[in-house]
Design an enzyme around this catalytic site. Sequence first.
Site, short mmCIF file in Angstrom:
data_model
loop_
_atom_site.label_atom_id
_atom_site.label_comp_id
_atom_site.label_asym_id
_atom_site.label_seq_id
_atom_site.Cartn_x
_atom_site.Cartn_y
_atom_site.Cartn_z
N TYR A 289 -87.28 46.07 95.10
CA TYR A 289 -88.23 45.51 94.14
C TYR A 289 -89.62 45.33 94.75
O TYR A 289 -90.63 45.63 94.11
CB TYR A 289 -87.70 44.16 93.60
CG TYR A 289 -88.50 43.66 92.41
CD1 TYR A 289 -88.28 44.20 91.14
CD2 TYR A 289 -89.47 42.67 92.56
CE1 TYR A 289 -89.01 43.77 90.05
CE2 TYR A 289 -90.21 42.24 91.46
CZ TYR A 289 -89.96 42.79 90.21
OH TYR A 289 -90.70 42.36 89.13
N TYR B 280 -85.85 38.54 84.49
CA TYR B 280 -85.20 39.71 83.89
C TYR B 280 -83.89 39.20 83.29
O TYR B 280 -83.03 38.68 84.01
CB TYR B 280 -84.91 40.77 84.94
CG TYR B 280 -86.16 41.47 85.46
CD1 TYR B 280 -86.97 40.89 86.43
CD2 TYR B 280 -86.54 42.71 84.96
CE1 TYR B 280 -88.12 41.52 86.89
CE2 TYR B 280 -87.68 43.36 85.42
CZ TYR B 280 -88.47 42.76 86.38
OH TYR B 280 -89.60 43.39 86.83
N HIS C 17 -96.17 36.33 93.82
CA HIS C 17 -94.84 35.79 93.53
C HIS C 17 -93.89 36.08 94.70
O HIS C 17 -93.71 37.23 95.09
CB HIS C 17 -94.28 36.42 92.26
CG HIS C 17 -94.89 35.84 91.01
ND1 HIS C 17 -94.39 36.09 89.75
CD2 HIS C 17 -95.93 35.00 90.84
CE1 HIS C 17 -95.11 35.44 88.86
NE2 HIS C 17 -96.06 34.78 89.48
N PRO D 92 -89.23 51.15 82.77
CA PRO D 92 -90.05 50.09 83.35
C PRO D 92 -89.28 48.96 84.04
O PRO D 92 -89.89 48.10 84.69
CB PRO D 92 -90.85 49.55 82.16
CG PRO D 92 -90.06 49.95 80.96
CD PRO D 92 -89.35 51.21 81.30
N LYS E 133 -91.79 50.05 88.60
CA LYS E 133 -92.09 51.06 89.63
C LYS E 133 -93.10 52.12 89.20
O LYS E 133 -93.70 52.79 90.06
CB LYS E 133 -90.79 51.77 90.07
CG LYS E 133 -89.85 50.90 90.85
CD LYS E 133 -90.37 50.67 92.26
CE LYS E 133 -89.73 49.50 92.93
NZ LYS E 133 -90.58 48.35 93.17
P1 FAD Z 1 -101.52 57.46 82.89
O1 FAD Z 1 -101.73 56.02 82.98
O2 FAD Z 1 -100.71 57.98 81.74
O3 FAD Z 1 -102.94 58.16 82.87
C1 FAD Z 1 -103.12 59.52 82.55
C2 FAD Z 1 -104.51 59.72 81.98
O4 FAD Z 1 -104.70 61.12 81.72
C3 FAD Z 1 -104.70 59.02 80.65
O5 FAD Z 1 -105.87 58.24 80.66
C4 FAD Z 1 -104.76 60.15 79.63
O6 FAD Z 1 -105.59 59.85 78.52
C5 FAD Z 1 -105.31 61.29 80.47
N1 FAD Z 1 -104.98 62.62 79.95
C6 FAD Z 1 -103.84 63.01 79.35
N2 FAD Z 1 -103.92 64.30 79.00
C7 FAD Z 1 -105.13 64.74 79.40
C8 FAD Z 1 -105.79 65.99 79.28
N3 FAD Z 1 -105.19 67.05 78.71
N4 FAD Z 1 -107.04 66.09 79.77
C9 FAD Z 1 -107.67 65.02 80.36
N5 FAD Z 1 -107.07 63.81 80.48
C10 FAD Z 1 -105.82 63.67 80.00
N6 FAD Z 1 -94.84 50.81 84.25
C11 FAD Z 1 -94.44 49.67 84.76
O7 FAD Z 1 -94.28 49.58 85.99
N7 FAD Z 1 -94.21 48.59 83.91
C12 FAD Z 1 -94.42 48.69 82.54
O8 FAD Z 1 -94.24 47.73 81.81
C13 FAD Z 1 -94.83 49.88 81.99
N8 FAD Z 1 -95.01 50.01 80.66
C14 FAD Z 1 -95.40 51.23 80.16
C15 FAD Z 1 -95.56 51.42 78.79
C16 FAD Z 1 -95.91 52.66 78.26
C17 FAD Z 1 -96.08 52.85 76.77
C18 FAD Z 1 -96.11 53.75 79.14
C19 FAD Z 1 -96.48 55.12 78.58
C20 FAD Z 1 -95.96 53.56 80.51
C21 FAD Z 1 -95.60 52.30 81.04
N9 FAD Z 1 -95.43 52.10 82.41
C22 FAD Z 1 -95.03 50.94 82.91
C23 FAD Z 1 -95.67 53.11 83.37
C24 FAD Z 1 -97.05 52.99 83.99
O9 FAD Z 1 -97.95 52.46 83.08
C25 FAD Z 1 -97.41 54.37 84.42
O10 FAD Z 1 -96.49 54.77 85.43
C26 FAD Z 1 -98.84 54.52 84.92
O11 FAD Z 1 -99.74 54.35 83.86
C27 FAD Z 1 -99.03 55.90 85.55
O12 FAD Z 1 -100.38 56.13 85.80
P2 FAD Z 1 -100.96 57.58 85.72
O13 FAD Z 1 -102.40 57.45 86.10
O14 FAD Z 1 -100.09 58.51 86.47
O15 FAD Z 1 -100.83 58.03 84.20
C1 DHB Z 2 -94.08 43.92 83.56
C2 DHB Z 2 -93.55 45.11 83.16
C3 DHB Z 2 -92.43 45.58 83.80
O1 DHB Z 2 -91.89 46.75 83.45
C4 DHB Z 2 -91.83 44.87 84.82
O2 DHB Z 2 -90.71 45.35 85.40
C5 DHB Z 2 -92.39 43.68 85.21
C6 DHB Z 2 -93.51 43.21 84.58
C7 DHB Z 2 -95.27 43.41 82.85
O3 DHB Z 2 -95.78 44.09 81.96
O4 DHB Z 2 -95.72 42.30 83.17
#
Ligand code: FAD
Ligand code: DHB
Length: 392
Positions: free
Chosen positions: A387, A203, A75, A295, A299
């Site tokens: 962005y 947005y 995009h 979100p 980021k």
């Molecule tokens: P995570 O994806 O949380 O991965 C951590 C992993 O560690 C998980 O698989 C978990 O099961 C595991 N874990 C936890 N505790 C333990 C333990 N004690 N022992 C072993 N393993 C463990 N970001 C965006 O940019 N846009 C979005 O729309 C968006 N929506 C989101 C919606 C939700 C509900 C959440 C929670 C986050 C969202 N985010 C979004 C943020 C984005 O998804 C996260 O920043 C991203 O997943 C971070 O990745 P990570 O690997 O650091 O953590």
């Molecule tokens: C999506 C989620 C976000 O938080 C965002 O800023 C843009 C896209 C998505 O899930 O597609």
Amino acid sequence: MSGVRTQVAIIGAGPAGLLLGQLLHRAGVDAVILEQRTPEYVLSRIRAGVLEQGTVNLLEQAGVGKRLRAEALTHGGVEIAVNHRRRRIALQDLIGKTVTVYGQTEMTRDLMDARKECGATSVYEAESVQLHGIDGTSPSVTYTHDGEQRRLECDFIAGCDGCHGVSRRSIPQEKLTSYERVYPFGWLGVLADVPPAWDELIYVSSERGFALASMRSATRVRCYVQCPLDDHVEQWSDERFWDEFKLRVGPEVAVRMTIGPSIEKSIAPLRSFVAEPLRFGRLYLAGDAAHIVPPTGAKGLNLAASDVFYLYEGLLEFYVERSSRALDEYSTRALHRVWQAVRFSWWMTTLLHHFPNEDAFAARVRAAELDYLFGSPLAQRVLAENYVGLPL
Ligand code: FAD
Ligand code: DHB
């Protein structure tokens, strides 16, 4: 208790843990990933959808760019809509960069597949994970798997276990400083197999609250509406969701929309959180384990990737050049970028959401800021620069 030795123990098989594991594997550094859930559970979490170019580059470097290259959408712009008036922020024209639309689930699947293929060890359903000796030179991790207690000896531990994980909690409280802002609303998200009625993400700031029109492919949409924090998914039938979404996005888009049953629906609270520093002894925190952003700026996932990049560089320098210089700088380097994203995500959230207790003055200032953004190519350029992602 059976024991194994590795160079880097990675806690968590989310995007951060899996990406670090793959980069290290390709560089010849041995790592074991411990994940408390099943692979199916990890893949069932529908989250982010927008990748910065820096994240895409890292995925290529990790050797998992093939499907992304074939299936992801590029995009060159993003839209902001205010009370049904739309303004395109021309990312490509303004800043010379694009963003990539590719679901976090797909990125995670690619990394999981690559890890399986190269035969590196991941232990799923690792229970009662505990970190030991992190302030010394020979840390270890204990856990239970298949009813058996195990110990993993290592040089370093990468805490990639998200905001509720065990890693951050293993650091003495007085060694961390936390910063937090809780927002008085959540996002209700719906995934549906219908073609998007929009070419680029929209947005939306409306009097009824924020909405986001996103997509995963030419046949799948991801849409969000701002909702009260105490709302439950059961209160939101598909019909209610789409009616509300259409009212917020406005008639011009609404008339072109195809409606379909949701295949996933969930509510996420919005929060900004940072715990500093990102290192304690031999434990390094990366991704959501160290910081959360709302979100709105897309980021969270991209920050997890940039943390992993800095940590990977540090570990590589340690193993190849026997120097801990880059590891010592990890926290400072990563935090610099983290705070830029915290600021941008907070700004986007504040600008576009309806705050339940906003007073008349704050509402007028917010309206003036949106007006300024709509009228000023310079303001649009600032949004675009953030962005698409600040340089690594
Ligand atoms: P995570 O994806 O949380 O991965 C951590 C992993 O560690 C998980 O698989 C978990 O099961 C595991 N874990 C936890 N505790 C333990 C333990 N004690 N022992 C072993 N393993 C463990 N970001 C965006 O940019 N846009 C979005 O729309 C968006 N929506 C989101 C919606 C939700 C509900 C959440 C929670 C986050 C969202 N985010 C979004 C943020 C984005 O998804 C996260 O920043 C991203 O997943 C971070 O990745 P990570 O690997 O650091 O953590
Ligand atoms: C999506 C989620 C976000 O938080 C965002 O800023 C843009 C896209 C998505 O899930 O597609």
